[in-house]
Design a protein around this motif. Structure first.
Motif, PDB file in Angstrom:
ATOM      1  N   ARG A   1      38.910  29.277  34.065  1.00 18.99           N
ATOM      2  CA  ARG A   1      40.197  29.156  34.761  1.00 18.99           C
ATOM      3  C   ARG A   1      41.294  28.728  33.799  1.00 18.99           C
ATOM      4  O   ARG A   1      42.377  29.322  33.766  1.00 18.99           O
ATOM      5  N   THR A   2      41.022  27.708  32.993  1.00 21.19           N
ATOM      6  CA  THR A   2      42.023  27.191  32.066  1.00 21.19           C
ATOM      7  C   THR A   2      42.436  28.265  31.068  1.00 21.19           C
ATOM      8  O   THR A   2      43.633  28.467  30.822  1.00 21.19           O
ATOM      9  N   GLN A   3      41.470  28.983  30.518  1.00 16.88           N
ATOM     10  CA  GLN A   3      41.781  30.028  29.543  1.00 16.88           C
ATOM     11  C   GLN A   3      42.559  31.177  30.181  1.00 16.88           C
ATOM     12  O   GLN A   3      43.525  31.686  29.604  1.00 16.88           O
ATOM     13  N   VAL A   4      42.148  31.584  31.375  1.00 14.83           N
ATOM     14  CA  VAL A   4      42.833  32.676  32.069  1.00 14.83           C
ATOM     15  C   VAL A   4      44.268  32.272  32.399  1.00 14.83           C
ATOM     16  O   VAL A   4      45.217  33.030  32.150  1.00 14.83           O
TER      17      VAL A   4
ATOM     18  N   TRP B   1      52.641  36.561  33.427  1.00 11.89           N
ATOM     19  CA  TRP B   1      51.986  37.358  34.450  1.00 11.89           C
ATOM     20  C   TRP B   1      51.564  36.449  35.585  1.00 11.89           C
ATOM     21  O   TRP B   1      51.354  35.255  35.409  1.00 11.89           O
ATOM     22  N   ASN B   2      51.372  37.028  36.763  1.00  9.38           N
ATOM     23  CA  ASN B   2      50.883  36.249  37.894  1.00  9.38           C
ATOM     24  C   ASN B   2      49.772  36.953  38.674  1.00  9.38           C
ATOM     25  O   ASN B   2      49.408  36.545  39.759  1.00  9.38           O
ATOM     26  N   THR B   3      49.231  38.027  38.097  1.00 12.16           N
ATOM     27  CA  THR B   3      48.186  38.786  38.765  1.00 12.16           C
ATOM     28  C   THR B   3      47.024  39.019  37.809  1.00 12.16           C
ATOM     29  O   THR B   3      47.236  39.289  36.628  1.00 12.16           O
ATOM     30  N   LEU B   4      45.812  38.929  38.338  1.00  5.54           N
ATOM     31  CA  LEU B   4      44.610  39.124  37.553  1.00  5.54           C
ATOM     32  C   LEU B   4      43.666  40.029  38.334  1.00  5.54           C
ATOM     33  O   LEU B   4      43.486  39.845  39.539  1.00  5.54           O
ATOM     34  N   ALA B   5      43.071  40.995  37.663  1.00  3.81           N
ATOM     35  CA  ALA B   5      42.073  41.863  38.292  1.00  3.81           C
ATOM     36  C   ALA B   5      40.748  41.654  37.584  1.00  3.81           C
ATOM     37  O   ALA B   5      40.695  41.572  36.358  1.00  3.81           O
ATOM     38  N   VAL B   6      39.671  41.575  38.348  1.00  7.65           N
ATOM     39  CA  VAL B   6      38.323  41.491  37.799  1.00  7.65           C
ATOM     40  C   VAL B   6      37.682  42.843  38.065  1.00  7.65           C
ATOM     41  O   VAL B   6      37.422  43.192  39.217  1.00  7.65           O
ATOM     42  N   VAL B   7      37.457  43.618  37.007  1.00  4.13           N
ATOM     43  CA  VAL B   7      36.974  44.993  37.154  1.00  4.13           C
ATOM     44  C   VAL B   7      35.841  45.278  36.170  1.00  4.13           C
ATOM     45  O   VAL B   7      35.685  44.580  35.168  1.00  4.13           O
TER      46      VAL B   7
ATOM     47  N   PRO C   1      28.627  49.276  39.183  1.00  4.50           N
ATOM     48  CA  PRO C   1      28.272  48.259  40.170  1.00  4.50           C
ATOM     49  C   PRO C   1      27.209  47.311  39.607  1.00  4.50           C
ATOM     50  O   PRO C   1      26.477  47.657  38.684  1.00  4.50           O
ATOM     51  N   GLY C   2      27.164  46.102  40.163  1.00  5.77           N
ATOM     52  CA  GLY C   2      26.141  45.142  39.774  1.00  5.77           C
ATOM     53  C   GLY C   2      26.445  44.350  38.520  1.00  5.77           C
ATOM     54  O   GLY C   2      25.564  43.685  37.981  1.00  5.77           O
ATOM     55  N   ASP C   3      27.670  44.410  38.035  1.00  2.00           N
ATOM     56  CA  ASP C   3      28.039  43.681  36.820  1.00  2.00           C
ATOM     57  C   ASP C   3      28.480  42.243  37.077  1.00  2.00           C
ATOM     58  O   ASP C   3      28.725  41.507  36.140  1.00  2.00           O
ATOM     59  N   GLY C   4      28.626  41.852  38.337  1.00  2.00           N
ATOM     60  CA  GLY C   4      29.020  40.486  38.657  1.00  2.00           C
ATOM     61  C   GLY C   4      30.498  40.302  38.926  1.00  2.00           C
ATOM     62  O   GLY C   4      31.015  39.179  38.859  1.00  2.00           O
ATOM     63  N   LYS C   5      31.194  41.371  39.261  1.00  2.00           N
ATOM     64  CA  LYS C   5      32.627  41.287  39.549  1.00  2.00           C
ATOM     65  C   LYS C   5      32.908  40.364  40.733  1.00  2.00           C
ATOM     66  O   LYS C   5      33.774  39.495  40.656  1.00  2.00           O
ATOM     67  N   THR C   6      32.180  40.561  41.808  1.00  2.00           N
ATOM     68  CA  THR C   6      32.404  39.776  43.019  1.00  2.00           C
ATOM     69  C   THR C   6      32.094  38.310  42.765  1.00  2.00           C
ATOM     70  O   THR C   6      32.897  37.432  43.104  1.00  2.00           O
ATOM     71  N   PHE C   7      30.961  38.028  42.155  1.00  2.00           N
ATOM     72  CA  PHE C   7      30.572  36.657  41.822  1.00  2.00           C
ATOM     73  C   PHE C   7      31.639  35.987  40.964  1.00  2.00           C
ATOM     74  O   PHE C   7      32.082  34.870  41.249  1.00  2.00           O
ATOM     75  N   THR C   8      32.073  36.679  39.925  1.00  2.00           N
ATOM     76  CA  THR C   8      33.073  36.118  39.005  1.00  2.00           C
ATOM     77  C   THR C   8      34.417  35.945  39.701  1.00  2.00           C
ATOM     78  O   THR C   8      35.063  34.896  39.572  1.00  2.00           O
ATOM     79  N   ALA C   9      34.850  36.955  40.447  1.00  2.00           N
ATOM     80  CA  ALA C   9      36.159  36.889  41.106  1.00  2.00           C
ATOM     81  C   ALA C   9      36.214  35.753  42.120  1.00  2.00           C
ATOM     82  O   ALA C   9      37.198  34.999  42.171  1.00  2.00           O
ATOM     83  N   ILE C  10      35.163  35.600  42.925  1.00  2.00           N
ATOM     84  CA  ILE C  10      35.160  34.551  43.948  1.00  2.00           C
ATOM     85  C   ILE C  10      35.163  33.170  43.308  1.00  2.00           C
ATOM     86  O   ILE C  10      35.970  32.305  43.653  1.00  2.00           O
TER      87      ILE C  10
END
Length: 154
Positions: free
Chosen positions: A81-84, A93-99, A103-112
Motif C-alpha cells: 500500500r505504501t509503495q503504491v 494519479w488517483n486510479t489503480l488497476a490490478v490486471v 486467470p488464476g494469477d491472484g488479481k482478486t486476492f491482491t486487489a481486495i
C-alpha cells in the motif's frame, strides 16, 4: 473551507463506522439518508452506499485481511500500500488497476487485500470495483450477492 473540513471529518467518522461493520454484525437497521439528501450544516449533496456486514469466518476462509489486523500478511499488504500510494502521488494519479493476462494469477486476492490495506489509511479512500465482465468474483470472496452489476450501472 470550514464546510469542507466538517464534511471531511464526517466522512472519516462514517468510514470508521463502516470498517467496524466489516468485522462486527451491525446493530438494528440504522436510519439512512436517501440519495440526494444533504449533510446538515455543510450543504454538500451525497448518496449513501449500502454497507454489507461480513463475519470474520468469511474473511478467513477467503484469505482476506480484516481491517486493523496485524501479522505477516497484513504487514506485506501495508508495505505494498505504501509503495503504491507513493507512486500514485508522484504521478498525480488517483486510479489503480490490478490486471493480468491469465486467470488464476491472484488479481482478486491482491486487489481486495490492497483495497482493505488502503482503506486503513485515514487520509485515503479506496473504492474496489470488479470490472471482470466474464467472471466477476469479488462479491463471492465477501460472501455477498450484488443487487446490480457494472453493466447495469452504466
Amino acid at each position: 473551507m470550514e464546510r469542507m473540513q466538517k464534511a471531511l471529518e464526517m466522512a472519516r467518522a462514517e468510514r470508521e463506522i463502516r470498517l467496524r461493520a466489516v468485522v462486527e454484525p451491525p446493530p438494528a437497521a440504522p436510519a439512512t439518508k436517501s440519495e440526494g439528501s444533504t449533510v446538515e450544516d455543510t450543504g454538500i449533496l451525497f448518496a449513501r452506499t449500502p454497507v454489507a456486514a461480513l463475519d470474520a469466518a468469511t474473511l478467513r476462509r477467503n484469505c482476506l485481511l480484516a481491517p486493523g489486523v496485524v501479522g505477516d500478511a497484513a504487514h506485506s499488504f501495508k508495505m505494498l500500500r505504501t509503495q503504491v500510494l507513493q507512486r500514485l502521488r508522484q504521478r498525480n494519479w488517483n486510479t489503480l488497476a490490478v490486471v493480468s493476462p491469465t486467470p488464476g494469477d491472484g488479481k482478486t486476492f491482491t486487489a481486495i487485500n490492497l483495497a482493505i490495506a488502503i482503506s486503513g489509511d485515514s487520509n485515503v479512500t479506496s473504492l474496489l470495483v470488479d470490472l471482470d465482465m466474464r467472471r466477476p468474483s469479488v462479491h463471492k470472496r465477501f460472501g455477498i450477492e450484488p443487487r446490480a452489476g457494472v453493466a447495469e450501472a452504466a
